[in-house]
Design a protein around this motif. Structure first.
Motif, PDB file in Angstrom:
ATOM      1  N   ASN A  96       0.827  -1.216   0.000  1.00  0.00           N
ATOM      2  CA  ASN A  96       0.000   0.000   0.000  1.00  0.00           C
ATOM      3  C   ASN A  96       0.858   1.260   0.000  1.00  0.00           C
ATOM      4  N   LYS A 104       0.871   4.030  -2.858  1.00  0.00           N
ATOM      5  CA  LYS A 104       0.607   5.411  -2.469  1.00  0.00           C
ATOM      6  C   LYS A 104       1.624   6.359  -3.078  1.00  0.00           C
ATOM      7  N   ASN A 105       2.872   5.917  -3.171  1.00  0.00           N
ATOM      8  CA  ASN A 105       3.954   6.758  -3.685  1.00  0.00           C
ATOM      9  C   ASN A 105       4.323   6.425  -5.128  1.00  0.00           C
ATOM     10  N   ASP A 143       6.562   8.501   5.384  1.00  0.00           N
ATOM     11  CA  ASP A 143       6.404   7.296   4.572  1.00  0.00           C
ATOM     12  C   ASP A 143       7.725   6.550   4.432  1.00  0.00           C
TER      13      ASP A 143
END
Length: 338
Positions: free
Chosen positions: A284, A288-289, A308
């Motif tokens: 995830n 996300k990045n 993160d």
């Protein structure tokens, strides 16, 4: 090397779980189909006292041999590896302690049903040491729960271990005085038992809140998995002693046995669930990045926040240390084992 170390750590946790299940099995198996609760209690009382005795014997034996080794080292200038003390501890714990313990196990288990003696020292220890400690912990935890309600600040992680420890101590204390509950001079035991299990319900809710918050933020790990299992076990035990008419004390080791057994076997075991949870979190964060291309991790084209970065590094470190590099190999094209 890292893979072997990770596997060794996992095996240690597995062995601990299986050892706990085996010890609990010994506690109730001889009386599994029998209704002689007094014999069951007398048998486990013997095991409990024998465990304490063998622990004292083993500790004295280990300390004595350790001092002897130190004396040889200093008096005769003989140098030896410090690991000898670790090997000595393992030998005493596994061989000598087991020998001492087994030597005192009752040989005529069936006859224990006719035994009515209750050690006065055990009652005094439970009534004036263990139970006051239970009350003190209960007051502390209730004040902490009140603080949470007033401040609206989520509970700290340590509260989970405190609640588990407090509840275990309380259940142990009640089991130790269980044969006295029918005596006219000890009617307080029945009252205390009911109030104790009523009192731990709000604490179980607090426990679930504390664990749930950690799981939502950081996913499942082995420690959190075991805390979840123990919280569910406490909830079931409390319900049983509050609403069951029989109130069979065999239920305590029996239910904990199945909890320990199920935690180590099947696709729902602690290690599989923890690995899947952290693997999902890592994937995830990659998505996300924008770090996933054709199902594989790649260098991000944007700046990744420090938060993160920290989480990704933490998950990768955990997965490699605990589950081995193969647990995240499917997310990378390069061979991580090299």
């Amino acid at each position: 090397y890292m893979m072997s170390m990770a596997r060794e750590e996992t095996m240690v946790l597995e062995v601990i779980g299986y050892a706990l299940a085996c010890h609990l099995l010994v506690a109730f198996l001889p009386f599994f189909r029998k209704n002689n609760l007094n014999g069951f209690w007398q048998y486990n009382k013997s095991l409990f006292l024998r465990f304490l005795t063998s622990a004292i014997y083993s500790a004295v034996f280990y300390i004595g041999l350790s001092i002897a080794l130190l004396a040889i080292k200093e008096l005769f200038n003989i140098d030896f590896d410090e690991k000898v003390f670790i090997y000595l501890f393992i030998t005493v714990a596994v061989v000598m302690n087991t020998w001492f313990f087994i030597a005192g196990i009752p040989s005529r288990i069936i006859a224990l049903e006719q035994v009515r003696e209750y050690p006065k020292g055990l009652r005094i220890f439970t009534q004036y040491v263990l139970l006051p400690l239970v009350v003190i912990y209960l007051i502390i935890l209730y004040f902490y729960e009140a603080k949470i309600l007033f401040t609206l600040v989520w509970p700290r992680g340590i509260v989970s271990y405190l609640i588990i420890g407090f509840s275990t101590l309380g259940i142990l204390a009640l089991l130790l005085v269980w044969p006295l509950r029918d005596d006219a001079e000890h009617t307080w035991i029945r009252t205390f038992t009911k109030r104790f299990f009523l009192a731990i319900f709000p604490l179980i809710v607090l426990l679930i809140m504390a664990i749930g918050r950690r799981v939502m933020e950081y996913g499942v790990t082995e420690n959190r998995y075991f805390l979840i299992v123990l919280s569910l076990w406490l909830f079931i035990v409390a319900l049983y002693f509050l609403f069951s008419r029989r109130k069979n004390i065999k239920f305590v080791p029996l239910s904990l046995f199945f909890a320990a057994l199920l935690s180590g076997f099947g696709p729902w075991n602690a290690f599989e669930v923890s690995s899947l949870s952290q693997h999902s979190r890592l994937e995830n964060f990659f998505q996300k990045n924008n770090m996933i291309v054709n199902g594989k991790a790649t260098k991000s084209k944007k700046t990744i926040t420090k938060a993160d970065q920290k989480e990704i590094a933490s998950i990768v470190e955990y997965m490699i240390d605990v589950h081995g590099v193969e647990s995240i190999q499917d997310l990378f094209t390069q061979d991580l084992a090299i």
